[in-house]
Design a protein around this motif. Structure first.
Motif, PDB file in Angstrom:
ATOM      1  N   TYR A 257       0.819  -1.218   0.000  1.00  0.00           N
ATOM      2  CA  TYR A 257       0.000   0.000   0.000  1.00  0.00           C
ATOM      3  C   TYR A 257       0.856   1.273   0.000  1.00  0.00           C
ATOM      4  O   TYR A 257       0.346   2.361   0.222  1.00  0.00           O
TER       5      TYR A 257
ATOM      6  N   ASP B 263       2.714   4.274  -1.665  1.00  0.00           N
ATOM      7  CA  ASP B 263       2.687   4.997  -2.943  1.00  0.00           C
ATOM      8  C   ASP B 263       4.071   5.593  -3.209  1.00  0.00           C
ATOM      9  O   ASP B 263       5.037   5.324  -2.475  1.00  0.00           O
TER      10      ASP B 263
ATOM     11  N   ASP C   4       5.673   7.359  -0.200  1.00  0.00           N
ATOM     12  CA  ASP C   4       6.070   6.393   0.838  1.00  0.00           C
ATOM     13  C   ASP C   4       7.378   5.705   0.463  1.00  0.00           C
ATOM     14  O   ASP C   4       8.274   5.538   1.293  1.00  0.00           O
TER      15      ASP C   4
ATOM     16  N   GLN D 123       0.815   4.366   5.313  1.00  0.00           N
ATOM     17  CA  GLN D 123       0.384   3.046   4.819  1.00  0.00           C
ATOM     18  C   GLN D 123      -0.661   2.420   5.739  1.00  0.00           C
ATOM     19  O   GLN D 123      -1.639   1.845   5.266  1.00  0.00           O
TER      20      GLN D 123
ATOM     21  N   LYS E 295      -4.066   3.746   5.104  1.00  0.00           N
ATOM     22  CA  LYS E 295      -4.656   3.158   3.891  1.00  0.00           C
ATOM     23  C   LYS E 295      -5.130   1.733   4.142  1.00  0.00           C
ATOM     24  O   LYS E 295      -6.203   1.330   3.684  1.00  0.00           O
TER      25      LYS E 295
END
Length: 1201
Positions: free
Chosen positions: A47, A49, A52, A143, A146
């Motif tokens: 998770y 992106d 991150d 993360q 999410k």
């Protein structure tokens, strides 16, 4: 009070001590044989992106560079030691006569250079330490947020059959604990793992480059450290897991008992339950002692190996130095030694970080598995046909169905039925015949295995699910309200509804009047699961919620089951009015509610048995006729009451009775409310001194004394080590006497090994002695707290601060908090005080000026450590508190998923959940900065301390105020002592928590209840006749003192007489029974009696639980029998049998019966009609019918034929 002979069969038995655990051991073995279920080390970051990934890459680079600092420092330390030893040649090796004049200027210049190196390393650690922590913490927070959102979305999107086989409590655990584990595993622990691996790699490389022989010798001991750490870690994890399981079992007993406290008190079962709870605690205590021993043994063994390693290293190092061919100096030995030992140590430190990462991967496996599970009935799907409008023609065509969780039990067997639009169709039949299943299939909670269900000719499988459900209004037999206001609960019916429409719906549902009586009216909070409302009130709010949708199809599954006779007739009229122009499907046992239906369908054996109007079916004299006649003149019944046992008279009893439904037994504490309430009371808590807590440990004082002695001895080890270390470094300043150097080095090396042995024994003794005293204290406190709770009067449990969840949490946390200050922590404090005290004394002897300098700097390290700890603790507590709010939203949605799905409010709950995640996320952003800064500063300050100390030490040597030996002794002793002091100071928050926990516990221990069930005072008559009298009794519940329940009630019940209490919800019938059991005392007046009284089986249907409770009541052969809605949960057939048994049981006993179903009380000797806490009529059935007043009206409202 305990000798009284009184019995009760309540309307909702929910307490059972027979917990059956099926073949759990066999399952455990099976689970052990399975391969571990974990996701890949890269998959866990799925998770992440772009931002991150960038943060994690730069965080990793920073961690690697920070990891290089420690080996570099060892290198500088080695070079510096050479300068100290070679720059100052000892004469006769006497500390007082030192000559550093030969190379004074170069020596000071060299020291300045080394100091600058230390500062440079410190700045590197400061910058990269901050970056590694803050970047990884931030990436993890992003993360985790999410994952939480995606996971909650995935849960809400699952079909109902998935929830049937999943435990909602387990899902909530996954949502909080498992994702917390993922957060722990993918944050700063990964950064520290990279840092440790970098230190290990660079340290080993420097070791081999500087001196490979010594490196190999030191490394030979490393496997011992690694293996012992791994073994002890595994042992501690296993024991912790077992200990938590044991505490969970004890917690389950406490939760069961406290949630059913009325029944426990009524049966006088406190002592039995206390013993059951204590036996479970005993198991946890033994495991806790083993864990404490294992924990301290691992530390002791580490000290043994490290000190042994020092001995071996310096012995072999001396040999290499004295061999001139090797080119070794003391600096080389020290650089190699520290590089390699720090590397081994970092490998050991990396193990728990790696383990946390592995735990996170394991937690992620289960979470990701649910996320990746695609439901066959997807409520979020945008697929399917969206009808502009529907008429409401429904058709079941040869439908066959069995629940996925019970595939071998066929519920519907080829059911065929057509319902025309606008018709009101009633489904009748015995419990479990498939009526409620038809309603669930219509909402497409499940799909039939065979056959088709159509709406206006469209197969419902072809329609868009959310859009289709918007046309349906549902009022079920289990009215589920959410923990918000009445207004918001009704608004869940339709999001764009106006306040005016809400009020109109409430009027239609006969809810408006009682809502307006509340001080906050529509803004009144209904409580968790609607617990602040009576059954009737909840049902009417649920009806209003359905009506506000203005649905085309109305499904009424026992919609009036929880209402008393008066409310029912009004609501029934409202429902009949609401069903006009809509296709309405009604399920009812109470046939009086359906006789006006256009069509009545009798379902039997999973198929349609009879169809027709009431008159047609009565003429047929078939199944419907037999059901109708079974209910005869004046009955009311319940639908498939496997789930619902109505609250009826509990309107005044408040939430703690837990009589709503069996699913309500999974308690979720509205923690925030409890905490808010508790806050003002802090001021009234007793002041608890450390001695008061310590006195509770009195029987274990000998263990504590011996443990403290062991702690003092282990604390003395390091200061002594410092002296030996300084001596072994400076013996190399002796020139031209290799034999003497070797001899002294041998003695010092053996001394190191001896110190290690002493440490090992001292740590083991600490583990055993403190572990034992701490665990016994915890068990004693939990036992005392549980006993004190069960001693309290029932009104104490009515207070929402004392709800089941809050009390079980207190049992779990408060005793444990006290243990942290009195168990093994006491040993660590004693050890650190001993270490610090001895270090300061030795340091002042060897060099008071340098000691003062380091002592000035030491508090900065201690304060930084404390700041870091308190910041992390603060964030953890805040996160916990705020995630509880998010957890509350999630719990409510998951536990009531059917209601959420039928209202199509999944997105609303998702949005609420997301809003509650914002605060923890903002906290994490702050935490990244604060934790990163503190961590970096505490790492860097160590290097700055080195720079200042050794530069000042060099100056003191050059002016003849200190010797090199003195500098090394002072530095080694005082820096370790300062670290020990810092560690001791970090216990301040723990001690504060312990005092707070103790204050709450002592407040509980010292509280004298108004009605003390443990008291031995009072009369104990030898015989009982069973005559009862209420004399001018007035009463209000302490939780709602402004609502009068009984107002001057006077009543006499003769021995052997059966008296029935009837009246509308909230009139005071059940209150009278509770006063009789002396759960409460009246405000004024007297209850005169010579008596004593009074359940959680979730695997039983309502009817089965009721019959067991009745059997339990009759087994006691009581003189007084209290039947509070004793047959309310039974269907007609069972009721007849049980009613006969009860009629038989009443003979020769004084009996009080509470009932809404008047057919069950018509044979009572006296019937008392209560209204607003006063008696308005009394007499026999015939007398009251002849009066044609209140009782007559109640009977008429229930009359069917």
């Amino acid at each position: 009070m305990e000798d009284f002979d009184l019995e009760i069969a309540g309307q909702a038995p929910k307490y059972s001590t027979n917990v059956v655990v099926d073949d759990s051991r066999h399952k455990e073995k099976e689970e052990k044989s399975k391969p571990p279920e974990i996701v890949g080390p890269i998959t866990i970051f799925r998770y992440a992106d772009g931002l991150d990934i960038t943060l994690m890459i730069f965080g990793t680079i920073a961690a690697v560079l920070n990891g290089v600092c420690l080996p570099l420092m060892s290198l500088v330390f080695g070079e510096m030691s050479d300068s100290f030893v070679s720059g100052c040649i000892s004469e006769e090796s006497l500390p007082s006569s030192v000559n550093c004049s030969q190379s004074q200027v170069p020596f000071e210049e060299q020291m300045t250079e080394f100091a600058l190196y230390y500062v440079g390393i410190g700045v590197t650690a400061l910058v990269f330490g901050y970056l590694q922590i803050s970047f990884w913490v931030l990436a993890a927070a992003r993360q985790t947020k999410k994952i939480r959102k995606t996971f909650f979305h995935a849960i809400l999107g699952q079909e109902l059959s998935w929830f049937d086989s999943s435990n909602s409590g387990e899902l909530n655990t996954r949502l909080t604990e498992d994702i917390n584990k993922i957060n722990d595993g993918i944050g700063d622990k990964v950064a520290q793992l990279f840092q440790n691996m970098s230190t290990f790699t660079v340290g080993i490389v420097i070791g081999f480059v500087k001196g490979w022989k010594l490196t190999l010798v030191i490394l030979s001991t490393s496997p011992l450290i690694v293996l012992s750490a791994a073994f002890c870690s595994k042992m501690i994890i296993t024991l912790t897991s077992k200990e938590l399981t044991a505490y969970a079992k004890a917690g389950a007993v406490a939760e069961e008992v406290l949630s059913s406290v009325r029944t426990v008190v009524a049966f006088g079962g406190q002592e039995k339950e206390i013993n059951r709870y204590t036996s479970k605690l005993g198991e946890a205590k033994n495991l806790g002692i083993k864990k404490a021993i294992a924990s301290k043994l691992s530390v002791g063994f580490l000290y043994l190996i490290i000190n042994g390693c020092y001995g071996l290293g310096f012995w072999y190092g001396t040999t290499l130095i004295l061999d001139e061919n090797t080119g070794y100096s003391i600096g080389t030995v020290l650089a190699v030694f520290f590089c390699v030992t720090f590397s081994s140590y970092c490998l050991g430190t990396a193990a728990p970080h790696f383990e946390t990462f592995s735990i996170a991967r394991g937690a992620a496996f289960k979470v990701f598995k649910i996320i990746d599970q695609k439901p066959t009935i997807d409520s979020f799907s945008s697929d399917g046909h969206k009808l502009d409008h529907i008429k409401g023609t429904l058709e079941f065509n040869n439908v066959q169905f069995s629940y996925p969780s019970r595939p071998d039990v066929q519920v519907l067997k080829g059911l065929t039925l057509k319902i025309d639009c606008g018709q009101t169709v009633s489904l009748v039949g015995s419990s479990g015949c498939g009526k409620s299943t038809m309603v669930q299939l219509l909402q497409r909670f499940y799909d039939p295995q065979e056959g088709v269900i159509t709406v206006d000719g469209h197969d419902i499988k072809s329609l868009n699910l959310r859009h289709y459900r918007e046309f349906i209004g549902v009022v079920s037999q289990e009215p589920v309200l959410f923990g918000t206001t009445i207004r918001n609960n009704i608004r869940y019916g339709r999001e764009d509804v106006t306040d005016e429409e809400i009020e109109n719906a409430a009027k239609e549902a006969n809810a408006y009047d009682f809502i307006m009586e509340f001080p906050d009216k529509f803004n009144t909070l209904v409580g968790e699961r609607g617990a602040q409302m009576s059954g009737g009130q909840k049902q009417r709010i649920a009806i209003a919620r359905a009506l506000v949708r203005n649905p085309k199809i109305l499904l009424l599954d026992e919609a009036t089951s929880a209402l008393d006779t008066e409310s029912e007739s009004v609501v029934q009229a409202a429902l009949e009015k609401a069903s006009k122009g809509r296709t309405t499907l009604v399920i009812a046992h109470r046939l009086s509610t359906i006789r006006t239906a256009n069509v009545i369908v009798v379902v039997a054996g999973g198929a349609v048995a009879e169809v027709g109007t009431h008159t047609e079916l009565m003429e047929k004299r078939g199944l419907y006729y037999s059901l109708a006649t079974a209910q005869s003149i004046k009955t009311e019944d319940h639908e498939e009451s496997t789930e619902t046992i109505t609250l009826k008279d509990q309107e005044e009893v408040f939430p703690i009775n837990g009589l709503i439904s069996k699913r309500a037994s999974i308690k979720h504490v509205p923690q925030k409310e409890a905490e808010e309430e508790a806050a003002p009371e802090e001021a009234h808590l007793p002041k608890v001194s450390f001695l008061k807590i310590f006195r509770l440990n009195k029987p274990e004082w000998p263990f504590i004394a011996l443990g403290t002695l062991a702690a003092v001895i282990s604390g003395a080890c390091h200061p002594i080590f410092s002296i030996i270390f300084a001596k072994i470094v400076t013996i190399f300043s002796i020139k031209d006497d290799p034999e003497r150097i070797q001899h002294e080095a041998n003695i010092f090396s053996i001394t190191f090994a001896v110190i290690g042995g002493v440490c090992f024994i001292a740590w083991f003794l600490q583990g055993f002695l403190y572990g034992r005293s701490g665990e016994i204290l915890t068990m004693r406190l939990r036992h005392m707290a549980f006993k004190a709770m069960l001693r309290q009067e029932i009104s104490w449990f009515d207070d929402k601060k004392n709800n089941t969840g809050a009390l079980t949490t207190r049992l779990a946390t408060e005793a444990a908090q006290i243990q942290t200050a009195t168990g093994t922590r006491l040993g660590v404090i004693a050890q650190n005080i001993s270490s610090m005290g001895l270090s300061v004394i030795i340091s002042f002897i060897y060099g008071w000026e340098m000691t003062l300098l380091i002592l000035v700097m030491a508090p900065v390290l201690a304060v930084t450590g404390m700041l870091e700890t308190s910041a992390l603790t603060g964030f953890a507590n805040r996160d916990k508190k705020e995630l509880q709010q998010a957890g509350k939203v999630a719990t409510e949605a998951v536990e009531n998923i059917k209601t959420v799905a039928s209202l199509t409010r999944e997105s609303t709950f998702e949005q609420m959940y997301e809003e509650n995640l914002q605060k923890p996320y903002r906290n994490a952003q702050k935490k990244a900065q604060i934790y990163g800064s503190c961590y970096a500063f505490s790492q860097a300050f160590m290097y700055f301390t080195y720079a200042a100390s050794f530069r000042f030490g060099a100056y003191l040597i050059t002016v003849g105020r200190m010797t090199p030996e003195g500098v090394f002794t002072v530095f080694s002793a005082i820096t370790y002592g300062a670290m020990a002091l810092g560690e001791t100071l970090t216990f301040a928050p723990e001690y504060a928590k312990a005092k707070s926990g103790a204050a709450h516990l002592f407040a509980l221990f010292e509280r004298t209840p108004a009605i003390d069930s443990y008291s031995q005072e009072g009369e104990k008559p030898a015989t009982f006749k069973g005559g009862l009298e209420f004399r001018e009794v007035s009463f209000t519940y302490s939780s709602r003192p402004d609502v009068p329940i009984l107002q001057g009630l006077s009543l006499q019940i003769e021995r052997g007489q059966t008296m029935a209490f009837v009246g509308s919800s909230g009139c005071g019938k059940s209150t009278s029974v509770q006063l009789l059991q002396r759960f409460y005392d009246p405000l004024t007046g007297q209850v005169k009696y010579n008596t004593r009284v009074g359940d959680k089986g979730t695997q039983l249907s309502g009817g089965q639980k009721q019959r067991i409770a009745i059997a339990r009541a009759l087994l006691r052969q009581p003189k007084i029998l209290l039947l509070d809605e004793a047959t309310s949960a039974l269907d007609n057939e069972s009721e007849k049998v049980v009613q006969q048994a009860l009629d038989q049981a009443r003979k020769g006993r004084t009996c009080i019966v509470i009932a809404h179903r008047l057919s069950t009380v018509q044979n009572a000797d006296v019937i008392v009609v209560i209204n607003n806490g006063k008696i308005i009529e009394q007499g026999t059935h015939q007398q009251l019918m002849a009066k044609r007043e209140a009782y007559f009206n109640l009977v008429n409202a229930q009359t069917q034929l």
